[in-house]
Scaffold this active site. Structure first.
Site, short mmCIF file in Angstrom:
data_model
loop_
_atom_site.label_atom_id
_atom_site.label_comp_id
_atom_site.label_asym_id
_atom_site.label_seq_id
_atom_site.Cartn_x
_atom_site.Cartn_y
_atom_site.Cartn_z
N GLU A 1 63.56 10.96 -2.27
CA GLU A 1 63.85 12.30 -1.74
C GLU A 1 65.28 12.66 -2.06
OE1 GLU A 1 62.77 12.48 2.41
OE2 GLU A 1 60.66 12.59 1.93
N HIS B 1 65.58 23.35 6.36
CA HIS B 1 64.79 22.73 5.30
C HIS B 1 64.50 23.79 4.25
CE1 HIS B 1 61.84 20.47 3.10
NE2 HIS B 1 62.12 19.41 3.84
N ARG C 1 69.96 19.03 1.10
CA ARG C 1 69.21 20.16 1.63
C ARG C 1 70.04 21.42 1.85
NH1 ARG C 1 65.26 17.04 5.90
NH2 ARG C 1 64.08 16.10 4.22
N HIS D 1 65.26 23.14 10.79
CA HIS D 1 64.45 21.92 10.71
C HIS D 1 64.92 20.80 11.62
CE1 HIS D 1 61.76 19.10 8.90
NE2 HIS D 1 62.72 18.37 8.38
N ARG E 1 72.03 15.63 7.72
CA ARG E 1 71.18 14.45 7.75
C ARG E 1 70.60 14.17 6.36
NH1 ARG E 1 65.08 13.93 9.03
NH2 ARG E 1 65.13 16.00 8.15
C1 LIG Z 1 57.62 19.16 10.03
C2 LIG Z 1 58.63 18.05 10.14
C3 LIG Z 1 58.69 17.08 9.16
C4 LIG Z 1 59.62 16.03 9.25
N1 LIG Z 1 59.62 15.03 8.31
C5 LIG Z 1 60.44 13.97 8.47
C6 LIG Z 1 60.38 12.85 7.60
O1 LIG Z 1 59.57 12.81 6.69
N2 LIG Z 1 61.21 11.81 7.81
C7 LIG Z 1 62.13 11.80 8.83
O2 LIG Z 1 62.88 10.83 8.98
N3 LIG Z 1 62.20 12.84 9.68
C8 LIG Z 1 61.37 13.91 9.54
N4 LIG Z 1 61.44 14.94 10.42
C9 LIG Z 1 62.35 14.84 11.56
C10 LIG Z 1 61.77 13.84 12.55
O3 LIG Z 1 60.38 14.03 12.64
C11 LIG Z 1 62.37 14.00 13.93
O4 LIG Z 1 63.77 14.06 13.86
C12 LIG Z 1 61.99 12.83 14.82
O5 LIG Z 1 60.60 12.65 14.80
C13 LIG Z 1 62.46 13.08 16.24
O6 LIG Z 1 61.90 12.10 17.05
P1 LIG Z 1 62.26 12.10 18.60
O7 LIG Z 1 61.53 10.97 19.18
O8 LIG Z 1 63.71 12.18 18.77
O9 LIG Z 1 61.68 13.51 19.13
P2 LIG Z 1 60.22 14.11 19.04
O10 LIG Z 1 59.34 13.35 18.15
O11 LIG Z 1 60.35 15.56 18.79
O12 LIG Z 1 59.66 13.90 20.53
C14 LIG Z 1 60.20 14.64 21.59
C15 LIG Z 1 59.43 14.31 22.84
O13 LIG Z 1 60.13 14.82 23.96
C16 LIG Z 1 59.24 15.47 24.81
N5 LIG Z 1 59.95 16.49 25.59
C17 LIG Z 1 60.75 17.48 25.12
N6 LIG Z 1 61.21 18.21 26.14
C18 LIG Z 1 60.69 17.69 27.27
C19 LIG Z 1 60.76 18.02 28.63
N7 LIG Z 1 61.46 19.07 29.08
N8 LIG Z 1 60.08 17.28 29.52
C20 LIG Z 1 59.33 16.22 29.11
N9 LIG Z 1 59.23 15.84 27.83
C21 LIG Z 1 59.90 16.58 26.92
C22 LIG Z 1 58.20 16.06 23.88
O14 LIG Z 1 57.02 16.37 24.60
C23 LIG Z 1 58.04 14.91 22.90
O15 LIG Z 1 57.15 13.97 23.41
C24 LIG Z 1 60.52 15.99 10.35
C25 LIG Z 1 60.47 16.98 11.33
C26 LIG Z 1 59.53 18.00 11.24
C27 LIG Z 1 59.47 19.04 12.32
#
Ligand SMILES: Cc1cc2nc3c(=O)[nH]c(=O)nc-3n(C[C@H](O)[C@H](O)[C@H](O)COP(=O)(O)OP(=O)(O)OC[C@H]3O[C@@H](n4cnc5c(N)ncnc54)[C@H](O)[C@@H]3O)c2cc1C
Length: 564
Positions: A146, A265, A311, A372, A407
């Protein structure tokens, strides 16, 4: 930023001891990669002795994690090029981060990748493998390349369904751990703190459609609530990404950092009216080329890495090309791929495109940039501790210094895995020290407002539009000041209200996030990484610092980047 943003400590009035009470050792807010990995870590490190509650505000698959496509960046001994090494991954991360990464945390995360990947494989994560001449899987893990990466080192699963597979693998593992309970549809409104010589987080106040308001008391609370892409009109993030965790941490007095940096993105599918679904960067890694409507492959004129430039550069180049050619979008051209490659390597995207009548073998894909990834967040040390005792943060909600000002692709799932594990382990420090809270008489008194109401849906959509237009890819001082005024105006009619359901609380959080991001973007009178100021187009050494903001402070605390 209007004083109102710093006045109200809690979103709603309550008396903690009069609400239904739940007790746990560790509360994890968020069930994406960071939250689930943290919960597993607590369970494993405590050998099942500690109770863990994990909350998700909607269904578990409503997370950024679930939608991740490209994969997880990792340098492994048995995958990719023999010439690849940790030093190269560290260097690529630092380069993308535009002199604002903190080297110790970059090294920690990059060097822990093999351990975190090996355990995932053991837990059944179906990473893709290299195929032999007869299309049979070999034992070697397949890797893609990437933008910004010097080598192919992105592990993926089911082609472009890495996030979904990762979420399912971690969820299954977490559910198999004793004493881990997962509450979905459980919206956390606010962190509860008790004041002592230093404030301490003792849990959270939650709302469940069936059980109503509850207090969850916890010795340690881990914030893993993901990003805030929904503060922008154009966003790849699911609806749940409203930055609640960041907002509640700010209200609780935690330091938040680097909020000017939002990664856009470059390539989201652009069909008017359809949600902005992502076309992973891995498509350009496989040779996809950006062209405008005249067919010009324009990226070489903007950067030496052309389509694989970082990006922020690709996003700005697309906007520039759209302006120069008076077009609403550009295209990603994959017509030269060998027949069947696109469908085989990116099955989910392929299906989505076909559903909208775009066959990538025959037609270029219309694309447009979108918000993104939230680079800033709750400021933590390398042990995932925030500035509030008892509150830890991991994943997209946190700001560890890994990403600096931008990032590197596929580093965020890795950060969630590594720092989720660290957060779970560190959070046990208070459990083991016997610091379980006793229910305290915490009272939030809020008077009813006499001001008239603004339409919630209208405020939400106006905020998102104005953020996209003026706190988006290109920013300018005067426009930022106008946005700050608009947000203050909406805040005067919204933050003084008491809502009793999610839509209202989310708008209150979005307004706070918008205000914090705009303030940080106004303060940062330079261009660096994802933050581009038309009126200050170059990086400035004076701003080679993390800007840390805290409730009640009018100036940021500055911390130098711990670069090489
Ligand atoms: C379309 C897309 C593609 C991506 N592709 C990549 C990739 O290929 N590689 C990569 O490294 N990163 C990628 N990213 C970024 C990556 O997916 C995220 O940065 C990462 O998954 C974040 O993980 P997290 O556990 O911090 O949050 P999340 O996976 O967003 O989880 C957040 C959690 O918090 C909970 N939550 C939020 N607010 C509250 C609340 N008030 N009360 C209770 N629960 C709450 C939600 O319900 C959820 O369960 C991508 C992102 C997107 C949107």
């Amino acid at each position: 930023m209007h004083a109102l943003f710093d006045q109200r400590r809690y979103l709603i009035p309550f008396r903690a001891t009069l609400l239904p009470q739940i007790f746990t050792d560790v509360l994890v807010i968020g069930a994406g990669v960071a939250g689930l990995r943290a919960a597993i870590s607590v369970a494993e490190e405590s050998k099942g002795a500690a109770d863990v509650i994990v909350t998700a505000k909607g269904k578990l698959k409503e997370s950024n994690t679930y939608w991740a496509q490209g994969g997880v960046a990792a340098v492994l001994p048995d995958a990719g090029s023999d010439e690849d090494c940790f030093t190269s991954h560290v260097k690529d991360t630092m380069v993308a981060g535009a002199d604002l990464c903190d080297l110790p945390i970059v090294k920690l995360i990059v060097e822990n990748a093999p351990k975190r990947i090996a355990e995932l494989v053991q837990w059944g994560m179906p990473f893709d493998h290299v195929l032999d001449g007869s299309d049979h899987e070999t034992s070697r893990l397949a890797v893609g390349r990437e933008g910004g990466h010097s080598f192919a080192r992105i592990l993926h699963s089911d082609g472009d369904a890495t996030g979904k597979r990762l979420q399912m693998t971690l969820e299954a593992r977490a559910r198999a751990c004793e004493h881990v309970r997962i509450f979905d549809q459980c919206f956390v409104l606010d962190l509860i703190t008790v004041e002592g010589s230093t404030p301490r987080c003792v849990g959270a106040i939650t709302h469940h459609p069936r059980y109503g308001l509850q207090v969850i008391w916890a010795a340690s609370t881990i914030l893993a609530s993901g990003g805030a892409g929904q503060v922008y009109r154009e966003s790849t993030n699911p609806n749940v990404a409203t930055g609640d965790g960041l907002a509640m941490a700010y209200r609780a007095g935690a330091q938040v950092a680097d909020l000017a940096f939002m990664q856009f993105h470059p390539t989201t599918f652009y069909v008017a009216g359809a949600s902005r679904s992502l076309i992973t960067e891995a498509v350009r890694g496989e040779g996809g080329r950006l062209i405008d409507h005249t067919g010009e492959a324009f990226m070489p004129k903007y950067h030496e890495l052309a389509d694989l430039a970082p990006r922020d550069i690709v996003s700005r180049a697309i906007l520039q090309q759209m302006a120069d050619t008076n077009a609403s979008h550009v295209y990603l051209d994959c017509r030269h791929f060998e027949p069947g490659l696109f469908a085989r390597r990116f099955p989910s995207i392929h299906k989505h495109l076909i559903d909208f009548g775009v066959d990538p073998e025959k037609a270029p894909i219309p694309i447009h940039p979108s918000a993104h990834y939230m680079v800033g967040g709750v400021w933590t040390d390398e042990h995932a501790r925030s500035s509030v005792q008892g509150l830890y943060a991991a994943g997209e909600a946190s700001c560890t210094g890994l990403h600096g000002a931008n990032r590197l692709a596929s580093n965020s799932l890795l950060e969630g895995l590594v720092m989720g594990e660290v957060a779970g382990r560190t959070a046990l420090e208070l459990v083991e020290a016997g610091k379980s809270p006793v229910p305290s008489k915490i009272v939030s008194d809020i008077r009813l407002s006499e001001r008239s109401e603004l339409d919630l849906a209208d405020v939400r959509s106006s905020l998102r539009s104005v953020m996209w237009r003026h706190v988006g890819i290109n920013r300018q001082g005067e426009r930022l000041a106008e946005v700050a005024e608009m947000i203050d105006f909406w805040a005067r009619y919204n933050l003084d209200k008491i809502f009793d359901e999610r839509a209202g609380w989310e708008v209150q959080n979005l307004l706070l996030i918008g205000a914090l991001m705009t303030r940080s973007a106004m303060w940062r009178r330079e261009s660096r990484g994802t933050h581009y100021r038309i009126d200050h187009p170059l990086p400035d050494e004076d701003f080679k610092v993390h800007d840390l903001w805290q409730r009640g402070s009018h100036q940021p605390k500055l911390t130098p980047a711990l670069g090489a």
